[in-house]
Scaffold this motif. Structure first.
Motif, PDB file in Angstrom:
ATOM      1  N   LEU A 111     -18.141 -21.234  10.745  1.00  0.00           N
ATOM      2  CA  LEU A 111     -17.522 -21.729   9.518  1.00  0.00           C
ATOM      3  C   LEU A 111     -16.724 -22.993   9.785  1.00  0.00           C
ATOM      4  N   GLY A 112     -16.007 -23.004  10.905  1.00  0.00           N
ATOM      5  CA  GLY A 112     -15.234 -24.187  11.241  1.00  0.00           C
ATOM      6  C   GLY A 112     -16.108 -25.378  11.555  1.00  0.00           C
ATOM      7  N   ARG A 113     -17.194 -25.138  12.284  1.00  0.00           N
ATOM      8  CA  ARG A 113     -18.072 -26.233  12.695  1.00  0.00           C
ATOM      9  C   ARG A 113     -18.875 -26.787  11.530  1.00  0.00           C
ATOM     10  N   ASP A 114     -19.446 -25.906  10.707  1.00  0.00           N
ATOM     11  CA  ASP A 114     -20.382 -26.357   9.676  1.00  0.00           C
ATOM     12  C   ASP A 114     -19.712 -26.660   8.337  1.00  0.00           C
ATOM     13  N   LEU A 115     -18.623 -25.974   8.023  1.00  0.00           N
ATOM     14  CA  LEU A 115     -17.999 -26.138   6.713  1.00  0.00           C
ATOM     15  C   LEU A 115     -16.565 -26.644   6.789  1.00  0.00           C
ATOM     16  N   GLY A 116     -15.997 -26.693   7.992  1.00  0.00           N
ATOM     17  CA  GLY A 116     -14.598 -27.063   8.112  1.00  0.00           C
ATOM     18  C   GLY A 116     -13.690 -26.053   7.432  1.00  0.00           C
ATOM     19  N   ALA A 117     -14.107 -24.776   7.412  1.00  0.00           N
ATOM     20  CA  ALA A 117     -13.362 -23.733   6.704  1.00  0.00           C
ATOM     21  C   ALA A 117     -13.014 -22.599   7.655  1.00  0.00           C
ATOM     22  N   ARG A 118     -12.082 -21.767   7.214  1.00  0.00           N
ATOM     23  CA  ARG A 118     -11.706 -20.576   7.965  1.00  0.00           C
ATOM     24  C   ARG A 118     -12.286 -19.339   7.286  1.00  0.00           C
ATOM     25  N   PRO A 119     -12.394 -18.234   7.989  1.00  0.00           N
ATOM     26  CA  PRO A 119     -12.880 -17.007   7.348  1.00  0.00           C
ATOM     27  C   PRO A 119     -12.002 -16.615   6.165  1.00  0.00           C
ATOM     28  N   SER A 120     -12.600 -15.893   5.225  1.00  0.00           N
ATOM     29  CA  SER A 120     -11.883 -15.462   4.033  1.00  0.00           C
ATOM     30  C   SER A 120     -10.803 -14.450   4.389  1.00  0.00           C
ATOM     31  N   ALA A 121      -9.940 -14.175   3.409  1.00  0.00           N
ATOM     32  CA  ALA A 121      -8.861 -13.209   3.629  1.00  0.00           C
ATOM     33  C   ALA A 121      -9.423 -11.840   3.983  1.00  0.00           C
ATOM     34  N   ALA A 122     -10.542 -11.447   3.361  1.00  0.00           N
ATOM     35  CA  ALA A 122     -11.132 -10.135   3.654  1.00  0.00           C
ATOM     36  C   ALA A 122     -11.600 -10.053   5.100  1.00  0.00           C
ATOM     37  N   THR A 123     -12.228 -11.125   5.583  1.00  0.00           N
ATOM     38  CA  THR A 123     -12.708 -11.128   6.969  1.00  0.00           C
ATOM     39  C   THR A 123     -11.539 -11.130   7.944  1.00  0.00           C
ATOM     40  N   GLN A 124     -10.508 -11.902   7.660  1.00  0.00           N
ATOM     41  CA  GLN A 124      -9.348 -11.938   8.537  1.00  0.00           C
ATOM     42  C   GLN A 124      -8.619 -10.594   8.544  1.00  0.00           C
ATOM     43  N   ALA A 125      -8.553  -9.940   7.392  1.00  0.00           N
ATOM     44  CA  ALA A 125      -7.895  -8.634   7.333  1.00  0.00           C
ATOM     45  C   ALA A 125      -8.646  -7.612   8.171  1.00  0.00           C
ATOM     46  N   LEU A 126      -9.986  -7.642   8.111  1.00  0.00           N
ATOM     47  CA  LEU A 126     -10.778  -6.731   8.934  1.00  0.00           C
ATOM     48  C   LEU A 126     -10.562  -7.026  10.411  1.00  0.00           C
ATOM     49  N   TYR A 127     -10.486  -8.302  10.752  1.00  0.00           N
ATOM     50  CA  TYR A 127     -10.231  -8.690  12.147  1.00  0.00           C
ATOM     51  C   TYR A 127      -8.885  -8.155  12.616  1.00  0.00           C
ATOM     52  N   GLN A 128      -7.869  -8.299  11.788  1.00  0.00           N
ATOM     53  CA  GLN A 128      -6.543  -7.804  12.162  1.00  0.00           C
ATOM     54  C   GLN A 128      -6.553  -6.289  12.332  1.00  0.00           C
ATOM     55  N   SER A 129      -7.262  -5.593  11.466  1.00  0.00           N
ATOM     56  CA  SER A 129      -7.319  -4.128  11.602  1.00  0.00           C
ATOM     57  C   SER A 129      -8.022  -3.722  12.882  1.00  0.00           C
ATOM     58  N   LEU A 130      -9.023  -4.503  13.300  1.00  0.00           N
ATOM     59  CA  LEU A 130      -9.695  -4.211  14.562  1.00  0.00           C
ATOM     60  C   LEU A 130      -8.762  -4.462  15.739  1.00  0.00           C
ATOM     61  N   LEU A 131      -7.978  -5.513  15.651  1.00  0.00           N
ATOM     62  CA  LEU A 131      -7.031  -5.792  16.729  1.00  0.00           C
ATOM     63  C   LEU A 131      -6.015  -4.671  16.875  1.00  0.00           C
ATOM     64  N   GLU A 132      -5.613  -4.099  15.749  1.00  0.00           N
ATOM     65  CA  GLU A 132      -4.556  -3.096  15.779  1.00  0.00           C
ATOM     66  C   GLU A 132      -5.066  -1.689  15.998  1.00  0.00           C
ATOM     67  N   SER A 133      -6.365  -1.477  15.859  1.00  0.00           N
ATOM     68  CA  SER A 133      -6.902  -0.123  15.965  1.00  0.00           C
ATOM     69  C   SER A 133      -7.201   0.236  17.400  1.00  0.00           C
ATOM     70  N   ASP A 134      -6.964   1.486  17.711  1.00  0.00           N
ATOM     71  CA  ASP A 134      -7.319   2.052  19.022  1.00  0.00           C
ATOM     72  C   ASP A 134      -6.762   1.247  20.167  1.00  0.00           C
ATOM     73  N   GLU A 135      -5.608   0.643  19.974  1.00  0.00           N
ATOM     74  CA  GLU A 135      -4.996  -0.090  21.074  1.00  0.00           C
ATOM     75  C   GLU A 135      -4.288   0.872  22.003  1.00  0.00           C
ATOM     76  N   PRO A 136      -4.425   0.713  23.318  1.00  0.00           N
ATOM     77  CA  PRO A 136      -3.672   1.560  24.220  1.00  0.00           C
ATOM     78  C   PRO A 136      -2.186   1.331  24.046  1.00  0.00           C
ATOM     79  N   SER A 137      -1.395   2.393  24.207  1.00  0.00           N
ATOM     80  CA  SER A 137       0.041   2.255  24.037  1.00  0.00           C
ATOM     81  C   SER A 137       0.632   1.318  25.065  1.00  0.00           C
ATOM     82  N   GLN A 138      -0.063   1.173  26.195  1.00  0.00           N
ATOM     83  CA  GLN A 138       0.400   0.241  27.216  1.00  0.00           C
ATOM     84  C   GLN A 138      -0.798  -0.494  27.775  1.00  0.00           C
TER      85      GLN A 138
END
Length: 494
Positions: free
Chosen positions: A214-241
């Motif tokens: 998206l950045g290369r071809d459109l000069g755009a960032r992912p939509s809010a829905a895509t970013q929200a899913l990405y954030q949920s993946l980052l926060e899910s199943d993370e080891p406590s340490q």
């Protein structure tokens, strides 16, 4: 009963009569037949078709051209009178029971909506409508069918996801991206499906691929829905340490031990990484006295991003090399992570980079030798060429610079240029700084002040571990549980 005449317009043009392909049809014949077939519900005026297909000709000449094409079609098309209704004013395609059209079958399957019908639909869609036709009249219909294709794939992926057939759903998501490489819904499907399969790194990699394209071809960032899913993946199943596996190719004796007592700092560091991915280039400085664990924390972030398929490179500054210009940048450029950026550079850019990597002139004998940097504009071209090697394809990048208090002014100037000139880049610079020596480098003070004023600097101060964490770390090093006497000793020492 099998149809006598089978017409395929999706992905190619193909007429089959009684199982045998009809050949000899010119591109104009193909376009004219496609127009009549796609508009078969209504008779078409000869004058309208003539103007549509020959807009630059006079009315008389356009009608003559149409008569010629119809005469040739009668010759090439078997039993033409069964399918073409031609009179002095109008033309119309007669479908009948012995005729089949892939476009009609595709639309019927999509509208049916069952899993079996959708599987048939995506199989029928071999490509866009009559891709060899470049005439204006076909564009709206081509785009409409393309949209139906996307709808069919997304609904089918939903069916398969509900039936827990995740691997098959992944195949269809990749097929959809082959048709529509920038469709965020397909990338979100990849992210969900990989996550459901326990392939978290692959899910995160799908996001970074999406963001990069998206950045290369459109000069755009992912939509809010895509970013929200990405954030949920980052926060899910993370080891406590965090675990202590060092990045591949970057062994470290410090990283052989777990990160103990730095949970708050670790969470702050990961949050800063997320800000850089969403809001653009940032720098974070980890400060503390020598031996406090600054490098260990930076290495943990390197390991963490490497697990997610993200490029990272590390270098360090040395007190004895403080006047050696661009030494840290040179070491970064020689890392495996940045090699693709070098290999993709155009010759003029590579020639500029050869100022730091003279071996490039040996590897590429045809490269022009760079002139001396005598003018300011030459220095800017040099900075631009080096920056492109780091930010090739708009992919996320983590750079670690150890002991920045000894960094040379030229490197700091280039880092300032990199962060300032590409503010939307998904880039994080992590620098470790011995707090007791920070004031000895005037160029560093200017660099940090500018970033602070710009709002792109985060500062993380590391203090000593408390007695409990110190005892736990010592026990890990010694390979045995901590005893009370050691804990009492550390309490007295602290």
């Amino acid at each position: 009963m099998d149809p006598i005449l089978r017409v395929e317009l999706l992905g190619h043009f193909r007429f089959s009569f009684k199982g045998r392909a009809i050949t000899g049809l010119s591109p104009r014949h193909q376009s004219l037949l496609a127009y009549l077939i796609l508009n078969q519900q209504n008779p078409q005026l000869r004058t309208q078709i003539a103007f549509l297909f020959w807009p630059d000709s006079s009315d008389e000449q356009a009608l003559t051209n149409l008569r010629r094409e119809l005469h040739q079609l009668r010759h090439h098309l078997p039993q033409a009178e069964d399918f073409l209704v031609i009179d002095r004013r109008q033309l119309q395609w007669r479908a009948g029971p012995h005729f089949s059209l892939d476009v009609a079958d595709f639309q019927s399957a999509v509208h049916s909506g069952s899993r079996a019908a959708l599987e048939k639909a995506v199989k029928l869609y071999r490509g866009d409508l009559l891709p060899s036709c470049y005439e204006d009249w076909i564009v709206p219909e081509r785009e409409r069918l393309h949209g139906l294709m996307i709808e069919a794939y997304l609904r089918l992926i939903g069916w398969l996801e509900e039936d827990r057939e995740y691997r098959l759903a992944l195949e269809h998501a990749h097929d959809l991206l082959a048709h529509e490489p920038l469709h965020e819904g397909a990338y979100r499907a990849l992210m969900r499906l990989h996550s459901l399969l326990g392939e978290r790194a692959a899910a995160l990699h799908a996001y970074h691929t999406c963001a990069s394209l998206l950045g290369r071809d459109l000069g755009a960032r992912p939509s809010a829905a895509t970013q929200a899913l990405y954030q949920s993946l980052l926060e899910s199943d993370e080891p406590s340490q965090p675990t202590s596996i060092p990045p591949a190719g970057q062994p470290s004796t410090e990283a052989a031990y777990p990160l103990i007592g730095r949970e708050q700092e670790w969470n702050t560091l990961r949050q800063t990484w997320g800000e850089a991915m969403l809001s653009g280039a940032r720098c974070v400085v980890i400060q503390g006295v020598a031996g406090i664990g600054k490098t260990r924390l930076a290495e943990e972030l390197l390991r963490w991003v490497a697990e997610r398929g993200i490029a990272g490179a590390r270098t360090r500054c040395y007190a004895a090399e403080g006047r050696l210009a661009f030494a840290p940048i040179t070491e970064w450029l020689r890392s495996r992570s940045l090699r693709p950026g070098l290999e993709a550079s155009e010759p003029l850019g590579l020639s500029e980079v050869a100022r730091l990597l003279p071996e490039l002139l040996r590897e590429h004998p045809d490269l022009p030798r760079p002139p001396p940097l005598s003018e300011s504009w030459q220095r800017q071209h040099f900075f631009e060429a080096v920056a492109r090697c780091f930010l090739r394809d708009h992919r996320p990048l983590l750079l670690v610079l150890d002991d920045i208090q000894w960094c040379d002014p030229d490197t700091l100037e280039w880092l300032h240029y990199l962060l300032r000139s590409t503010p939307q880049a998904q880039l994080l610079l992590v620098a470790t700084l011995r707090s007791e020596e920070r004031r000895d480098n005037i160029a560093l003070q200017t660099f940090l002040r500018d970033l602070r004023q710009w709002g792109r600097l985060s500062e993380l101060e590391l203090g000593p571990l408390n007695e409990i964490h110190t005892a736990r770390l010592a026990a890990q090093v010694a390979g045995q549980p901590p005893d009370t006497s050691f804990t009492d000793f550390t309490r007295l020492s602290l």
